[in-house]
Design a protein around this motif. Structure first.
Motif, short mmCIF file in Angstrom:
data_model
loop_
_atom_site.label_atom_id
_atom_site.label_comp_id
_atom_site.label_asym_id
_atom_site.label_seq_id
_atom_site.Cartn_x
_atom_site.Cartn_y
_atom_site.Cartn_z
N LEU A 120 0.35 9.17 11.13
CA LEU A 120 -0.21 8.67 12.39
C LEU A 120 -0.68 7.22 12.25
CD1 LEU A 120 -2.21 11.82 13.57
CD2 LEU A 120 -0.10 10.90 14.56
N ARG A 121 -1.00 6.82 11.03
CA ARG A 121 -1.39 5.44 10.78
C ARG A 121 -0.17 4.52 10.62
NH1 ARG A 121 -6.70 4.20 8.72
NH2 ARG A 121 -5.73 2.17 8.34
N GLY A 122 1.04 5.08 10.70
CA GLY A 122 2.25 4.28 10.61
C GLY A 122 2.87 4.19 9.24
N PHE A 123 2.32 4.92 8.27
CA PHE A 123 2.89 4.90 6.92
C PHE A 123 4.21 5.68 6.92
CE2 PHE A 123 -1.36 3.61 6.06
CZ PHE A 123 -1.37 2.98 4.83
N LYS A 124 5.23 5.08 6.34
CA LYS A 124 6.56 5.68 6.33
C LYS A 124 6.74 6.58 5.11
CE LYS A 124 8.84 1.91 8.84
NZ LYS A 124 9.88 0.86 8.78
N PRO A 145 0.83 -1.21 0.00
CA PRO A 145 0.00 0.00 0.00
C PRO A 145 0.86 1.26 0.00
CG PRO A 145 -0.90 -1.63 1.51
CD PRO A 145 0.45 -2.15 1.08
N THR A 146 0.68 2.08 -1.03
CA THR A 146 1.52 3.26 -1.23
C THR A 146 0.66 4.45 -1.64
OG1 THR A 146 3.37 1.87 -1.96
CG2 THR A 146 3.45 4.20 -2.57
N PHE A 147 0.79 5.55 -0.91
CA PHE A 147 0.13 6.80 -1.27
C PHE A 147 1.20 7.76 -1.77
CE2 PHE A 147 -2.78 4.73 1.51
CZ PHE A 147 -4.04 5.07 1.03
N ARG A 148 1.00 8.25 -2.98
CA ARG A 148 1.98 9.12 -3.64
C ARG A 148 1.46 10.55 -3.53
NH1 ARG A 148 2.02 10.65 -8.72
NH2 ARG A 148 3.98 11.22 -9.74
N LEU A 149 2.10 11.36 -2.71
CA LEU A 149 1.58 12.69 -2.36
C LEU A 149 2.30 13.77 -3.14
CD1 LEU A 149 1.29 12.19 1.52
CD2 LEU A 149 -0.36 11.60 -0.28
N ASN A 150 1.55 14.45 -4.02
CA ASN A 150 2.15 15.41 -4.95
C ASN A 150 1.86 16.87 -4.59
OD1 ASN A 150 -0.53 15.73 -5.68
ND2 ASN A 150 -0.37 14.42 -7.50
N PRO A 210 4.38 0.00 6.33
CA PRO A 210 5.56 -0.80 6.70
C PRO A 210 5.23 -2.28 6.77
CG PRO A 210 4.64 0.25 8.64
CD PRO A 210 3.87 0.78 7.47
N GLY A 211 6.29 -3.07 6.67
CA GLY A 211 6.14 -4.50 6.90
C GLY A 211 5.94 -5.35 5.68
N GLU A 251 -3.15 17.12 -2.56
CA GLU A 251 -4.02 16.60 -1.51
C GLU A 251 -4.28 17.65 -0.42
OE1 GLU A 251 0.17 16.09 -0.21
OE2 GLU A 251 -0.86 15.55 -2.06
N ALA A 252 -5.29 17.39 0.40
CA ALA A 252 -5.59 18.26 1.53
C ALA A 252 -4.40 18.31 2.50
CB ALA A 252 -6.84 17.75 2.26
N PRO A 253 -4.23 19.44 3.21
CA PRO A 253 -3.04 19.62 4.05
C PRO A 253 -2.87 18.57 5.15
CG PRO A 253 -4.16 21.73 3.70
CD PRO A 253 -5.06 20.66 3.15
N ASP A 254 -3.94 17.95 5.61
CA ASP A 254 -3.82 17.02 6.73
C ASP A 254 -3.55 15.58 6.31
OD1 ASP A 254 -6.33 16.57 5.56
OD2 ASP A 254 -7.23 15.98 7.47
N VAL A 255 -3.50 15.31 5.00
CA VAL A 255 -3.38 13.92 4.54
C VAL A 255 -2.06 13.29 4.98
CG1 VAL A 255 -3.06 12.50 2.46
CG2 VAL A 255 -4.99 14.09 2.60
N ASP A 256 -0.96 14.01 4.81
CA ASP A 256 0.34 13.45 5.15
C ASP A 256 0.40 13.08 6.63
OD1 ASP A 256 3.18 12.84 4.38
OD2 ASP A 256 3.57 14.39 5.88
N GLU A 257 -0.08 13.97 7.48
CA GLU A 257 -0.05 13.71 8.92
C GLU A 257 -0.96 12.53 9.28
OE1 GLU A 257 1.22 14.23 12.87
OE2 GLU A 257 2.00 15.02 10.97
#
Length: 254
Positions: free
Chosen positions: A90-94, A72-77, A248-249, A80-86
Motif C-alpha cells: 500500500l506504500r508503493g513498495f514493489k 530501500p528494500t525489505f526482505r520478507l522471509n 520504486p524510483g 514477519e507479521a501477516p500484514d507487513v507485506d500488504e
C-alpha cells in the motif's frame, strides 16, 4: 515451509556468511548496508516471529537507506507479521525477485571432493576478480565483493575449477554449526550448461562434510529454473521462500 525456528536459524547463518558493513536493529528487524552490493546485504529482514512495521518505522528505516544511498528494500522471509507485506504494498513498495532457500542433507557419499576443484581457506584478489568478472553487471564490482568476503568470520572455502589451466568456475562455502552455505556459484559465461557449476557445488558440499556439516543450503531466484533443476537433481528442496519489497524510483542492485 513456515517453521520460524528453521528460518531464523538459516537466516542467522546467512547473515554471518555474507557480512554487511553496517548493521542496525529496529524492533525485530535487522537493517544491513553494504554499499548496495547484493540485496541480501542491503535490506531490512525480520528476525523475530511476528515482527511488525508501522508507518513511522518504515519511514525511519527508509531514511537510513537513503542516507546510505541504497534503495530501500525489505526482505520478507515469512517470519514477519501477516500484514507487513500488504502494508508495504500500500506504500508503493514493489514485489521483486522471489527467492528460494534450498537445503540438502549431506550423506557419506557426498563427502568425496573433486580433485580438480581447488579450495583455499582465504580469499585471493584473483578469486574475487575472476568470480566478479564472470558475474558481470552490478556484481562485477570486485572491490566491494572483496570487502564483503574479507569480513567472513566463519570457516570458509573459496573454490576454483580450472580446465586446461584456465579458471572457469568459482564458488564459496561457509560452514557454521552443522550447515554449509553455498554462495557465489558462478561459471564462465561461454561454458555454462555443461556441469561445471555442479562440480563446484559437490566439492563444497564435500568440504562441508569434512568440517562436520550435515546439511547444505543455498539461495536461488525463483525465476532461475535452470539452476533450480540442477539443485533439485543434487537433492536440494525448498526450505522457505523470501521476496523483496523495494521502493520504486531508485536504481536497483542485484
Amino acid at each position: 515451509m513456515n517453521d520460524h525456528s528453521l528460518i531464523i536459524g538459516l537466516e542467522s547463518r546467512l547473515l554471518n556468511a555474507w557480512p554487511s558493513f553496517d548493521y542496525q536493529t529496529y524492533d525485530g528487524w535487522i537493517l544491513r548496508l553494504a554499499d548496495g552490493y547484493s540485496k541480501r546485504a542491503n535490506s531490512a529482514t525480520p528476525f523475530v516471529p511476528g515482527a511488525t512495521l508501522d508507518d513511522e518505522l518504515i519511514d525511519y528505516m527508509v531514511a537510513r537507506f537513503v542516507e546510505a544511498n541504497v534503495r530501500p528494500t525489505f526482505r520478507l522471509n515469512g517470519v514477519e507479521a501477516p500484514d507487513v507485506d500488504e502494508r508495504l504494498k500500500l506504500r508503493g513498495f514493489k514485489d521483486i525477485e522471489a527467492t528460494h532457500v534450498l537445503t540438502a542433507s549431506i550423506s557419506g557419499e557426498d563427502c568425496e571432493r573433486d580433485p580438480e576443484v581447488v579450495l583455499e581457506p582465504q580469499v585471493s584478489k584473483r578469486w574475487v576478480r575472476e568470480a566478479a568478472g564472470s558475474y558481470g553487471g552490478d556484481k562485477a564490482d570486485d572491490e566491494t565483493l572483496m570487502k564483503i568476503v574479507s569480513r567472513i568470520r566463519q570457516k570458509a572455502a573459496f573454490a576454483t575449477l580450472s580446465l586446461d589451466d584456465r579458471p572457469v568456475a568459482w564458488g564459496l562455502g561457509v560452514v557454521e554449526r552443522g550447515y554449509v552455505g553455498l554462495y557465489d556459484i558462478v561459471v564462465a559465461p561461454d561454458l555454462r550448461g555443461i556441469g561445471l557449476g555442479r562440480r563446484v557445488v559437490s566439492s563444497l558440499m564435500a568440504w562441508g562434510c569434512g568440517e562436520g556439516a550435515h546439511t547444505a543450503y543455498l539461495q536461488v531466484r525463483e525465476e532461475n529454473e535452470i539452476a533450480r533443476s540442477l539443485y533439485e537433481a543434487l537433492g536440494f528442496g525448498t526450505a522457505y521462500r523470501y521476496t523483496h519489497r523495494v521502493m520504486p524510483g531508485r536504481s536497483s542492485s542485484a
